[in-house]
Structures are given as structure tokens and as C-alpha cells.
Design an enzyme around this catalytic site. Structure first.
Site, PDB file in Angstrom:
ATOM      1  N   GLU A 112       1.640  44.223  12.291  1.00  0.00           N
ATOM      2  CA  GLU A 112       3.177  44.569  12.467  1.00  0.00           C
ATOM      3  C   GLU A 112       3.270  45.452  13.807  1.00  0.00           C
ATOM      4  O   GLU A 112       4.267  45.331  14.433  1.00  0.00           O
ATOM      5  CB  GLU A 112       3.479  45.507  11.305  1.00  0.00           C
ATOM      6  CG  GLU A 112       5.268  45.740  11.242  1.00  0.00           C
ATOM      7  CD  GLU A 112       5.677  46.884  12.014  1.00  0.00           C
ATOM      8  OE1 GLU A 112       6.946  47.179  12.229  1.00  0.00           O
ATOM      9  OE2 GLU A 112       4.870  47.885  12.438  1.00  0.00           O
ATOM     10  N   ASP A 142      -1.520  47.523   8.828  1.00  0.00           N
ATOM     11  CA  ASP A 142      -2.142  48.010  10.220  1.00  0.00           C
ATOM     12  C   ASP A 142      -1.516  49.321  10.819  1.00  0.00           C
ATOM     13  O   ASP A 142      -0.417  49.953  10.274  1.00  0.00           O
ATOM     14  CB  ASP A 142      -1.929  47.026  11.251  1.00  0.00           C
ATOM     15  CG  ASP A 142      -0.589  46.694  11.588  1.00  0.00           C
ATOM     16  OD1 ASP A 142       0.341  46.660  10.695  1.00  0.00           O
ATOM     17  OD2 ASP A 142      -0.202  46.309  12.696  1.00  0.00           O
TER      18      ASP A 142
END
Length: 352
Positions: free
Chosen positions: A126, A72
């Protein structure tokens, strides 16, 4: 969507990754592409957990190494798609951390028979709250997938080794007063004014410098928010100061909490977050072997990364990846092409 080719040049692969949007919570298309690329490699077994992908070799080697990176990115800031300019690849996530993900995919494709068994972990979420972190989910539901002799987290580290990481504590310090009308302020006790003593104590505080395995972890204790008042004509009876402590990994969360409470014994202190750090682990055989091969002087990681999640499982972990960490989350983030190639070449040599 064009499939990812993990056999492509690392620059082309990084550009392809950057050009697939994957802001936190929206990693599905990129996870699909990564999964497809890995399933095409017959020497790997591949599992999917949510929008995280784990691929492993099973060669019976004496040592297992995890290569991990998150899929991400933070929200876009007019920095999509990628662009190449004088040896620097710009774009959302180029530095944090699709350059590192590209290196990991290149290793997966180029090393059918590595010297060590390898587990590749590409995980979601994350960059947001920890309860959504894909690596945390894997560790909770399938811890055997991420246990190893060493984990290499491909976080940007300027192609150097950043060992361990700091712990993080957040606390609210409440300063009490007595409410009154501002036209008769002398009848109350202004909590915001009284909070000056807390701020002064923070300003006078000298943070610790703690050396572990030859690395100096500089701690930090900072006020990050001050909240008081309910209306413009009311003397506030409560002021809350939020403090952030970055503590050396040699401190346990309990010791970090005691440290803050001892600094403010006369106030109400509420701990809202207390996350342990990770010891550098440079005395562990696998970590020492990698550092020696790279020929670099390790640095302490001043910040928190997911190496702490590996440490909690008993797996020593290091941060090693392309890109300047100070560029992470910035609109102009980039990764140097030279560092992409350097990380790929060095890890290929050590793992091969």
C-alpha cells in the site's frame, strides 16, 4: 518464526505484528503468519493472492462488511523492534497500520457467528506505487472478494470515523523561454523568471471548501517542484512547475483536470496523475448504522486512502482505526493502547 495467535490480547498481538518486518515488497513472512492464523479458524474460507490474504465468513447474512488493512510499512527509521512506554506502543508500523491489523485479526478470531458476514482483507504494497497495490490487484482479478455493503479501512483515524477521501491530481506546467549564454543573457528569455507568474497565481489562488453530507472537504493546490536549467552558464529555455491538487470527492477526475487547465490556459499543462476520491457515503444504511453505533461525529478524510478503491467498486467505505494519522511514516510513530482496545471493543459490539 513464532506463529501469530489471533486470540491473544490485542496489545500482545500488535507487538507481535510490529516485530515481524514487512517493508513494502517484503511482506511474505508476515503474510505467511497472517494466513496461518486465519486458516486455523474453521469458520473462515481463506485465499492467498501474492502476499495478500482474504478470509470470509459464509453465513448467509443480509449484509456483508469488509474489514481491510495493509501489511506493509515504510522503510525503518531506527524504530524496530517495538517498545511499550506509558500506554503507548512504539515501533515501525505501530500506527500505520499494524494496530488496525491486530484489531481485525482479533475480530476474525472472536466472531465465529457475527451479525453480518465479514470479509477480512490483509494486503501488500500500500505504501508504494499504485500499480503494486495488493488491494488493487484483488479488485482487478477477483472483484467479488471485496464487494460488500460497507468497507471499513483500518487506517489510523484516532479511533474516529474519517469518511470518504480526496482525489489527487498531479500536473506539470511548462513555461517556455529562449536559451542564451549567461554572458549575453539579454539575447535570451529566461523561462525560470517567467515562471514567477505561475507561482504568483498559485500563491494568490484560494482553494475550494466543498461540503458533502455535512462534511467540509478543503481542497489544496500547491507547487511541489520547480525545475529549470541545464548548466550554470545557460539561460534556461524551459521551466517546469509540478503542481499537486487535492480535490473534493464530488469532483470527477475530468472536472479536476478542467479546473487546473482553466487556471493556466496560456501554458502547456501535462496531467501525470489523476486519481478520484471517494464520497463519504454516510447516507448508506450500513455506514449510517456503524456511525450511529460508534456515537462519533464523522470527519472528512483530508488525503487519499484505499477507500477510493472500494468506492470504485460501488462499496461505501470509511476510515476507522487506532492511531493518530499525523504520526504515520514518522520515526517516532506509536499507537495508544487505549485506542487499540476501544476500536476492538466497538467493532466487536457492532459486528457481533
Amino acid at each position: 518464526m513464532t506463529p501469530l495467535d489471533p486470540t491473544a490480547d490485542v496489545l500482545a498481538l500488535t507487538r507481535a505484528l510490529v516485530d515481524i518486518p514487512s517493508e513494502s515488497g517484503h511482506e511474505a513472512p508476515l503474510a505467511d503468519a497472517v494466513e496461518g492464523a486465519l486458516r486455523a479458524l474453521p469458520w473462515l474460507t481463506v485465499e492467498r493472492l501474492g502476499h495478500s490474504v482474504v478470509a470470509r465468513t459464509h453465513l448467509g447474512r443480509d449484509r456483508r462488511v469488509v474489514i481491510a488493512g495493509h501489511l506493509d510499512t515504510v522503510p525503518a527509521a531506527d524504530n524496530f523492534p517495538s517498545r511499550l512506554d506509558e500506554g503507548l506502543l512504539y515501533g515501525l508500523g505501530a500506527c500505520d497500520m499494524k494496530g488496525g491489523v491486530a484489531v481485525a485479526l482479533r475480530l476474525a478470531a472472536a466472531l465465529p457467528a457475527p451479525a453480518h458476514d465479514i470479509t477480512y482483507v490483509f494486503y501488500e504494497c500500500e505504501e508504494v506505487a499504485g500499480d503494486r497495490n495488493g488491494l488493487a490487484r484483488i479488485a482487478a482479478e477477483r472483484p467479488e472478494l471485496v464487494q460488500a455493503d460497507l468497507a471499513i479501512l483500518m487506517e489510523p483515524s484516532d479511533a474516529g470515523v474519517e469518511a470518504g477521501c480526496q482525489g489527487v491530481l498531479m500536473a506539470d506546467i511548462a513555461v517556455r523561454g529562449e536559451r542564451a549564454h549567461t554572458a549575453r543573457a539579454w539575447k535570451g528569455v529566461n523561462a525560470a523568471h517567467r515562471a514567477a507568474a505561475v507561482l504568483r497565481r498559485l500563491d494568490d489562488h484560494t482553494a475550494g471548501r466543498i461540503t458533502i453530507d455535512g462534511l467540509e472537504y478543503r481542497e489544496g493546490l500547491s507547487a511541489v517542484a520547480v525545475r529549470a536549467g541545464v548548466a550554470g552558464n545557460v539561460v534556461p529555455d524551459l521551466c517546469v512547475i509540478t503542481v499537486n491538487l487535492r480535490f473534493a470527492p464530488s469532483r470527477s477526475p475530468r472536472e479536476a483536470e478542467a479546473y487546473v487547465r482553466d487556471l493556466f490556459p496560456e501554458y502547456e499543462v501535462e496531467i501525470t496523475e489523476n486519481t478520484p476520491g471517494a464520497l463519504p457515503g454516510l447516507d448508506q444504511e450500513a455506514a449510517a448504522s456503524l456511525v450511529a453505533y460508534l456515537g462519533v461525529a464523522p470527519r472528512p478524510k483530508l488525503g487519499w486512502t484505499d477507500v477510493a478503491r472500494f468506492a470504485a467498486l460501488g462499496t461505501p467505505a470509511l476510515n476507522y482505526g487506532p492511531g493518530d494519522p499525523s504520526l504515520a511514516h514518522t520515526a517516532g510513530e506509536y499507537v495508544p493502547v487505549e485506542q487499540l482496545r476501544e476500536c476492538e471493543t466497538r467493532l466487536m459490539g457492532w459486528l457481533g
